[in-house]
Structure formats: structure tokens, C-alpha cells
Scaffold this motif. Sequence first.
Motif, PDB file in Angstrom:
ATOM      1  N   GLU A 181      14.828   0.666  -9.065  1.00 35.17           N
ATOM      2  CA  GLU A 181      14.906   1.429  -7.818  1.00 35.17           C
ATOM      3  C   GLU A 181      15.424   0.603  -6.651  1.00 35.17           C
ATOM      4  O   GLU A 181      15.702   1.128  -5.573  1.00 35.17           O
ATOM      5  CB  GLU A 181      13.527   2.000  -7.461  1.00 35.17           C
ATOM      6  CG  GLU A 181      12.505   0.978  -6.972  1.00 35.17           C
ATOM      7  CD  GLU A 181      11.816   0.222  -8.103  1.00 35.17           C
ATOM      8  OE1 GLU A 181      10.855  -0.508  -7.802  1.00 35.17           O
ATOM      9  OE2 GLU A 181      12.223   0.360  -9.264  1.00 35.17           O
ATOM     10  N   THR A 221      21.671   4.088  -6.909  1.00 32.48           N
ATOM     11  CA  THR A 221      20.265   3.911  -6.589  1.00 32.48           C
ATOM     12  C   THR A 221      19.958   4.383  -5.173  1.00 32.48           C
ATOM     13  O   THR A 221      18.929   5.008  -4.918  1.00 32.48           O
ATOM     14  CB  THR A 221      19.874   2.429  -6.730  1.00 32.48           C
ATOM     15  OG1 THR A 221      20.121   2.020  -8.076  1.00 32.48           O
ATOM     16  CG2 THR A 221      18.414   2.204  -6.413  1.00 32.48           C
ATOM     17  N   ASN A 222      20.850   4.068  -4.250  1.00 35.31           N
ATOM     18  CA  ASN A 222      20.663   4.468  -2.847  1.00 35.31           C
ATOM     19  C   ASN A 222      22.019   4.757  -2.226  1.00 35.31           C
ATOM     20  O   ASN A 222      22.708   3.843  -1.770  1.00 35.31           O
ATOM     21  CB  ASN A 222      19.947   3.361  -2.072  1.00 35.31           C
ATOM     22  CG  ASN A 222      19.688   3.750  -0.621  1.00 35.31           C
ATOM     23  OD1 ASN A 222      20.005   4.862  -0.196  1.00 35.31           O
ATOM     24  ND2 ASN A 222      19.107   2.842   0.143  1.00 35.31           N
ATOM     25  N   LYS A 235       6.812   3.816  -5.375  1.00 30.12           N
ATOM     26  CA  LYS A 235       7.560   4.677  -6.271  1.00 30.12           C
ATOM     27  C   LYS A 235       9.028   4.605  -5.901  1.00 30.12           C
ATOM     28  O   LYS A 235       9.375   4.456  -4.746  1.00 30.12           O
ATOM     29  CB  LYS A 235       7.071   6.124  -6.158  1.00 30.12           C
ATOM     30  CG  LYS A 235       5.626   6.311  -6.626  1.00 30.12           C
ATOM     31  CD  LYS A 235       5.214   7.773  -6.509  1.00 30.12           C
ATOM     32  CE  LYS A 235       3.777   7.977  -6.968  1.00 30.12           C
ATOM     33  NZ  LYS A 235       3.363   9.398  -6.837  1.00 30.12           N
ATOM     34  N   ALA A 236       9.866   4.773  -6.904  1.00 27.53           N
ATOM     35  CA  ALA A 236      11.293   4.759  -6.620  1.00 27.53           C
ATOM     36  C   ALA A 236      11.618   5.957  -5.749  1.00 27.53           C
ATOM     37  O   ALA A 236      11.391   7.098  -6.135  1.00 27.53           O
ATOM     38  CB  ALA A 236      12.088   4.836  -7.918  1.00 27.53           C
TER      39      ALA A 236
END
Length: 367
Positions: free
Chosen positions: A101, A132-133, A202-203
Amino acid sequence: MPKSPRPRARFSFSPTVRALFLAAATCGAVLPALAAIEHEEVDKLMQAGKLDEALTKADAFLKDKPRDPQMRFLKGVIQLDTGKRNEAIAAFTQLTLDAPELPEPYNNLAVIYASQNQFDKARSALESAIRTNPSYATAQENLGDVYARLASQAYSKALQLDQNNTAVQPKLAVIRTLFTPTPPGAKSTALVASAAPVPTAKAPAPAPAPAAPPPPVKVAAAPAPVAAAPKAPEAKAPEAAPAPAPAPAPAASTASNAEVESAVRAWASAWASQDMDRYLAAYGPDFTPTGGQSRKGWEEDRRARIVGKSSISVNIENLAIKVDGQNATAKFRQIYRADNLNVSSRKTLDLQRSGNQWHIRKESVGG
């Protein structure tokens, strides 16, 4: 790498810790304050260039907490800065498996691959970071740099295959202007490494694009005197007198703050340009180095650490100034980049006015 609207450092790597309390991605629990303090201590050692000591401290921490993502990330940066590139690649790669994450390990892998001219690998790592982001601006910028380098290679190959292709040469010329060498003392451009990751329990889902900010609210100047509204006609009602004009705001404090800010930024500019005469002149005659070091020894040490770097940038963020007569305190976030070193830390400068100049009398990290 391609020029950017903002200054960047040559193959710089992670700035390290940005908060005292971080959440552990592997277990969902809040890291104890002691662990956060040890992260900060490793950060300070890295900033001071004490990489062997920083590595020893990181290894000791990881012996008891081998899955701590923050310290593992810092260790990867230390390994890279000490020339252990393969070990750094292994560290960041393992982090992408254990904490998928986090986009930062992918980004720093891309920086390493790009420095080895492995641009396909760099592109793949950056695309993983962005998946991921998607809001990760550093990875988006670096991906643009990688695409530009790949374009340069493709145009060069096309020109080798067909030297009569007049359309390729102008394109190649434009791309090459982005890769011109940076003169000493100037800010160079290259892939930018990520900030140290801030793990979460958490991711998180990919962050949506931020909403457009509201229009800026302008601070109005001191209002002009306004006469009171006249009363309804009454028998012999006295006319309302105009409100008294507000007293002008004192300008001395504002002027002092501006002078201190100018002195702080001039000090950072002299450091970045490796102008040692101007840099050392920013420190007053009563400045005492920490750790019991003599002023002469400190100056020699600073010259050895500053002069000769291929590029240095010293950015100041969140500057807060407090002036008390002839003394002032400036607190800020310092983003320092030089060659392969990139660190971020809190810095406090205590200054004293001497004539019409402000000089540094004390310098500390983490204030």
C-alpha cells in the motif's frame, strides 16, 4: 532529467521521518513514542552525515522490530547513500511485497533504476507507485522524466536509422536541452525520491483528486472612519459624531520579522550556492557550535561538508518567526538535498541583531 517548474536535486533520496507518531502497516497498531523517537534520531544522524552510526542504530532497532516499515525504509536510504546499491534495491523491493500500500518504495526503486539507465524498469516501478496512489505527485513527475528520457533514446535511434529524417532532429534537440549539465552551485534536475512513507493501519483507497480550493480571501486593510447613520428627526436631537479613526497598526514588528526572514533565506541561499564567505558571515561572533567543537574546527568541518558537492538545495518551509527586541527565533522545516542525500528535519535558529544585521547565535535540529 527534464527541467521542472520547481527546483529538484540530482538523484536525491528520501527525506525520512515527518511525524512523531506513525501507524504500523503490518499490525495496525500505533507505534509507541519510543520507536518514533528512534526514527527521529536516525534522521538526525543521516542529516549530519553520520551514516555508519545511523546504520548501526537502525540495525539495532530492527533486531527487535524487524517488520517496522519506517526503519526499513530509512535503512534502504542509508544503504544507497553508502554505495550499497544492490542491498538498497533488495530492501525497497521487499518493502513493496510486505507493504504494497506504500508508493514510496516503488518510487525510490525507480530512482535507482533510472540512475543505471534502466528506464523500462523505472517506468514499471513508477506505474506501480501510481496504481497504489494516483494522487502521488512525485511519482507522476518522475514518470514524465522517464518518458522524456525514453523519447530521447527513441529519437536518437530513429536518427541513426534515417539521417535524412528532418522531422526528428528538432525533436531530439528539444529533448536534449532538458538534459544539459548543471553548472556547479546550481540546482540540477533529476528524478525526485519520495518522502519517507507514513504507514497506515489499512491500505487506503486511491485518494480522489483534491477539490478546487475556494477563492482566496483577501485581508482587508484598516477601514476608513465611517460616520454613524443619522437618527430620525427628533426635537433637538444631537447629530451623531463620526467614529474616531483607528490608530495605525505598528509597523516595527512587521519590519523586524521581514528582516529576520531575509537573513534566514540569505543564509540558506549562501549554503546552497556554496558561498562559504557569505555562509559563515551569517553566524555571529558569539555563535558556539554544539558538542564542544571549537569555532575554527566547526568552520573547517562545514567547508569540507559543503564545498565540492555537485549540487545543493536548501528549501525552507513553514517558517515561523518570533522577535523579542534585539533577539529572534526562526523555526522551520528544512529540506536539504545534496548529491544522493535528501533529508527533511525541523530546524531552529536563534538570531541576534547587531547594528542593522541579524546574525545566528545558536543552531539546533528538531526544535
